[in-house]
Design a protein around this motif. Structure first.
Motif, mmCIF file in Angstrom:
data_model
loop_
_atom_site.group_PDB
_atom_site.id
_atom_site.type_symbol
_atom_site.label_atom_id
_atom_site.label_comp_id
_atom_site.label_asym_id
_atom_site.label_seq_id
_atom_site.Cartn_x
_atom_site.Cartn_y
_atom_site.Cartn_z
ATOM 1 N N ILE A 64 0.244 -8.215 11.618
ATOM 2 C CA ILE A 64 0.521 -8.717 10.263
ATOM 3 C C ILE A 64 1.779 -9.594 10.270
ATOM 4 O O ILE A 64 1.787 -10.709 9.736
ATOM 5 C CB ILE A 64 0.705 -7.540 9.275
ATOM 6 C CG1 ILE A 64 -0.619 -6.767 9.117
ATOM 7 C CG2 ILE A 64 1.172 -8.051 7.917
ATOM 8 C CD1 ILE A 64 -0.480 -5.468 8.339
ATOM 9 N N ALA A 65 2.834 -9.107 10.935
ATOM 10 C CA ALA A 65 4.103 -9.845 10.924
ATOM 11 C C ALA A 65 3.968 -11.184 11.633
ATOM 12 O O ALA A 65 4.400 -12.222 11.106
ATOM 13 C CB ALA A 65 5.199 -9.000 11.583
ATOM 14 N N LEU A 66 3.356 -11.165 12.827
ATOM 15 C CA LEU A 66 3.228 -12.425 13.578
ATOM 16 C C LEU A 66 2.267 -13.371 12.872
ATOM 17 O O LEU A 66 2.477 -14.586 12.847
ATOM 18 C CB LEU A 66 2.770 -12.146 15.017
ATOM 19 C CG LEU A 66 3.799 -11.397 15.869
ATOM 20 C CD1 LEU A 66 3.232 -11.086 17.246
ATOM 21 C CD2 LEU A 66 5.080 -12.205 16.005
ATOM 22 N N GLY A 67 1.217 -12.818 12.266
ATOM 23 C CA GLY A 67 0.286 -13.649 11.504
ATOM 24 C C GLY A 67 0.991 -14.337 10.344
ATOM 25 O O GLY A 67 0.726 -15.499 10.042
ATOM 26 N N ARG A 68 1.921 -13.627 9.724
ATOM 27 C CA ARG A 68 2.634 -14.220 8.596
ATOM 28 C C ARG A 68 3.631 -15.264 9.055
ATOM 29 O O ARG A 68 3.840 -16.272 8.396
ATOM 30 C CB ARG A 68 3.375 -13.132 7.816
ATOM 31 C CG ARG A 68 2.472 -12.271 6.988
ATOM 32 C CD ARG A 68 3.265 -11.323 6.128
ATOM 33 N NE ARG A 68 3.960 -12.041 5.066
ATOM 34 C CZ ARG A 68 4.812 -11.465 4.234
ATOM 35 N NH1 ARG A 68 5.092 -10.190 4.360
ATOM 36 N NH2 ARG A 68 5.397 -12.149 3.287
ATOM 37 N N ILE A 69 4.270 -15.005 10.214
ATOM 38 C CA ILE A 69 5.319 -15.914 10.671
ATOM 39 C C ILE A 69 4.723 -17.146 11.345
ATOM 40 O O ILE A 69 5.130 -18.275 11.083
ATOM 41 C CB ILE A 69 6.285 -15.188 11.624
ATOM 42 C CG1 ILE A 69 7.183 -14.259 10.811
ATOM 43 C CG2 ILE A 69 7.119 -16.178 12.422
ATOM 44 C CD1 ILE A 69 8.065 -13.374 11.652
ATOM 45 N N ALA A 70 3.738 -16.914 12.214
ATOM 46 C CA ALA A 70 3.261 -18.020 13.046
ATOM 47 C C ALA A 70 1.953 -18.611 12.550
ATOM 48 O O ALA A 70 1.615 -19.736 12.885
ATOM 49 C CB ALA A 70 3.088 -17.535 14.488
ATOM 50 N N ALA A 114 -2.186 -9.370 1.515
ATOM 51 C CA ALA A 114 -2.926 -8.593 0.522
ATOM 52 C C ALA A 114 -3.165 -7.166 1.025
ATOM 53 O O ALA A 114 -2.900 -6.189 0.325
ATOM 54 C CB ALA A 114 -4.261 -9.284 0.214
ATOM 55 N N LEU A 115 -3.637 -7.059 2.271
ATOM 56 C CA LEU A 115 -3.883 -5.742 2.861
ATOM 57 C C LEU A 115 -2.592 -4.920 2.880
ATOM 58 O O LEU A 115 -2.564 -3.738 2.516
ATOM 59 C CB LEU A 115 -4.403 -5.924 4.296
ATOM 60 C CG LEU A 115 -4.732 -4.636 5.051
ATOM 61 C CD1 LEU A 115 -6.058 -4.068 4.571
ATOM 62 C CD2 LEU A 115 -4.780 -4.877 6.549
ATOM 63 N N MET A 116 -1.516 -5.572 3.288
ATOM 64 C CA MET A 116 -0.235 -4.886 3.398
ATOM 65 C C MET A 116 0.211 -4.360 2.029
ATOM 66 O O MET A 116 0.642 -3.210 1.910
ATOM 67 C CB MET A 116 0.797 -5.869 3.948
ATOM 68 C CG MET A 116 2.076 -5.233 4.358
ATOM 69 S SD MET A 116 3.220 -6.497 4.963
ATOM 70 C CE MET A 116 3.840 -7.115 3.437
ATOM 71 N N GLU A 117 0.074 -5.202 1.001
ATOM 72 C CA GLU A 117 0.553 -4.778 -0.317
ATOM 73 C C GLU A 117 -0.295 -3.635 -0.876
ATOM 74 O O GLU A 117 0.216 -2.745 -1.535
ATOM 75 C CB GLU A 117 0.581 -5.958 -1.297
ATOM 76 C CG GLU A 117 1.617 -7.024 -0.945
ATOM 77 C CD GLU A 117 3.051 -6.490 -0.882
ATOM 78 O OE1 GLU A 117 3.306 -5.342 -1.301
ATOM 79 O OE2 GLU A 117 3.930 -7.225 -0.387
ATOM 80 N N VAL A 118 -1.593 -3.650 -0.591
ATOM 81 C CA VAL A 118 -2.441 -2.549 -1.040
ATOM 82 C C VAL A 118 -1.935 -1.231 -0.457
ATOM 83 O O VAL A 118 -1.818 -0.223 -1.155
ATOM 84 C CB VAL A 118 -3.918 -2.784 -0.635
ATOM 85 C CG1 VAL A 118 -4.725 -1.495 -0.778
ATOM 86 C CG2 VAL A 118 -4.526 -3.889 -1.498
ATOM 87 N N PHE A 119 -1.596 -1.258 0.826
ATOM 88 C CA PHE A 119 -1.160 -0.015 1.456
ATOM 89 C C PHE A 119 0.277 0.349 1.105
ATOM 90 O O PHE A 119 0.654 1.514 1.171
ATOM 91 C CB PHE A 119 -1.343 -0.100 2.982
ATOM 92 C CG PHE A 119 -2.749 0.233 3.397
ATOM 93 C CD1 PHE A 119 -3.106 1.541 3.679
ATOM 94 C CD2 PHE A 119 -3.728 -0.744 3.440
ATOM 95 C CE1 PHE A 119 -4.411 1.860 4.024
ATOM 96 C CE2 PHE A 119 -5.028 -0.440 3.791
ATOM 97 C CZ PHE A 119 -5.378 0.867 4.079
#
Lengths: 256, 222
Positions: free
Chosen positions: B42-48, B59-64
């Motif tokens: 999730i982190a690398l997907g968001r950064i890179a 979205a997935l992260m915020e749900v959890f």
């Protein structure tokens, strides 16, 4: 050797570079001078693609990249290979704090080129020797003075055997006492035939070391010519006004 | 009020308790590792990554992050199988839930750690000619990991405590075994005291480790 043509760069609504042309022949040394915010550092970062130009072309050695804003950027691998051909030294040193001095110097060859550590080590040691720091190989950057850090940074850049060295205000963050040791290394490099582009506020140094000086203001090169002529007898009023602040080229560092 | 405390009977349940501890520790290790991997993605997907990649991950992260883990656990066990048509064992549902729940928090820790690395470090690595992957591996992550260790340890402590919720799905963790022993002996006071002491004994060393890592002087940036 290094050729920049029609280079443009804007950050948001700010036009930082408005069509820059600059040529540095092989073995030549060009100093970029000018007030803060004139675009000198951005120009240097565009030559190394740390900032991506919006338009124009950048050539280093026999490789040229064209930018026109609409075209997709070259792939990461190609940009990285292009950057590897230019060595860059930063105002803030930017040594890797988690590596020893020798590992910093070896990081380019080992990580980028895949050179074996035992092959890279003697080369790195001889570079450290060249900048007078062979005795500090095993130390960590945090234990070095600013001048020593910057000399390590120069050795690290040289380890990639670059075709050109770019110095971005390499002495501006240094204690005045330590400026000399770093300038001496840069001078030796330039006199030894290394193609050099340097952004500096040290007018006396620019005059001594550079073959040519380009004065920049507001994103354009206002005046470019032989170093001695531009600094001692500038043609453009803007250059004259700027150099007036330096009392005709004193050697003490100016405020960045 | 008088109560005769008697812990002696617990000895005969040492086997059950041992299984419970094994489940609790095992679930913690498994879901921490899987959660860390999920968080890294999730982190690398968001950064890179490109924006279209980052949006569903966020979205997935915020749900959890924004729903209680007990609700997630129950939903994934009962509702998810209905949606996707695959039966989930309680243990599988527990692993999925705790990994994603932990991942949502690990992701922010990892992203914060990477963002905390000075821009000059990225410049220096790129100027040497490193590709994004080499820059991450050799320059950014080694420095980021050092910053991340204390919050990662803290999150892992929470992760261990959250495993107690899997007892609601009848996964035989420490708390569930405690409930079993209680229903057999009618001595909840001793049982839950024992359960609390075991959790404490496992976690105290971890919190001390986290404190040690936080107070250790970090190296000055070069």
């Amino acid at each position: 050797m290094v050729a920049v043509r029609g280079l443009r760069k804007r950050f948001g609504r700010l036009d930082v570079l408005k069509g820059i042309d600059l040529r540095v022949p092989r073995g030549g040394a060009v100093a970029l001078i000018g007030p803060s915010g004139s675009g000198k550092s951005t120009l240097l970062r565009c030559i190394n693609l740390l900032d991506t130009p919006d338009a124009g072309s950048v050539r280093v050695g026999d490789r040229r990249l064209d930018f026109d804003g609409r075209r997709r950027l070259p792939p990461d691998r190609e940009m990285a290979a292009f950057r590897a051909r230019a060595g860059m030294v930063f105002q803030g040193f930017n040594l890797f704090p988690h590596m020893s001095v020798i590992d910093n110097v070896m990081s380019g060859p080992v990580v980028v080129k895949g050179v074996k550590r035992d092959v890279a080590r003697p080369m790195a040691l001889s570079l450290l020797d060249r900048v007078g720091l062979a005795g500090k190989a095993g130390d960590h950057p945090a234990s070095l003075s600013g001048g020593q850090k910057q000399r390590v940074a120069i050795a690290r850049a040289l380890a990639m055997e670059p075709e050109v060295m770019l110095f971005d205000e390499a002495t501006s963050a240094l204690d005045p006492k330590l400026v000399g040791e770093v300038l001496a290394v840069i001078r030796d490099l330039a006199r030894g035939g290394m193609t050099t582009v340097l952004v500096t506020h040290e007018m006396a140094f620019a005059r001594d070391v550079a073959d040519r000086v380009a004065f920049m203001r507001d994103g354009v090169v206002v005046e470019e010519g032989p170093a001695r002529q531009v600094i001692e007898d500038p043609r453009e009023p803007a250059t004259r006004t700027f150099l007036g602040h330096f009392h005709g080229g004193r050697s003490a560092p100016a405020a960045p | 009020m008088h109560y005769e405390w008697d812990f002696g009977f617990l000895w005969q349940y040492r086997g059950l308790i041992g299984i419970g501890i094994a489940y609790t520790v095992g679930f913690t290790l498994l879901t921490s590792v899987l959660g860390f991997l999920a968080g890294a993605v999730i982190a690398l997907g968001r950064i890179a990554g490109r924006p279209w990649m980052a949006a569903p991950l966020v979205a997935l992260m915020e749900v959890f992050r924004c729903t209680p883990v007990l609700v997630q656990l129950v939903w994934i066990y009962y509702a998810l199988p209905v949606l996707v048509g695959v039966e989930l064992s309680p243990a599988a549902a527990a692993v999925i839930t705790l990994s994603l729940y932990g991942g949502a928090f690990y992701a922010e820790i990892i992203r914060g750690g990477i963002r905390g690395v000075e821009p000059g470090q990225w410049d220096a690595g790129r100027a040497l000619g490193m590709t994004r992957a080499k820059l991450m591996r050799s320059v950014v992550l080694p420095q980021a990991l050092r910053r991340m260790v204390p919050p990662l340890v803290n999150q892992t402590i929470l992760q261990l405590k959250n495993t107690s919720l899997v007892s609601t799905l009848a996964v035989p963790d420490l708390l569930y075994q405690g409930q079993l022993i209680t229903s057999a002996t009618y001595r909840p006071l001793e049982v839950y005291t024992m359960v609390a002491v075991v959790y404490f004994a496992i976690l105290l060393p971890l919190t001390q480790l986290a404190r040690l890592l936080e107070t250790r002087p970090s190296r000055v940036a070069a």
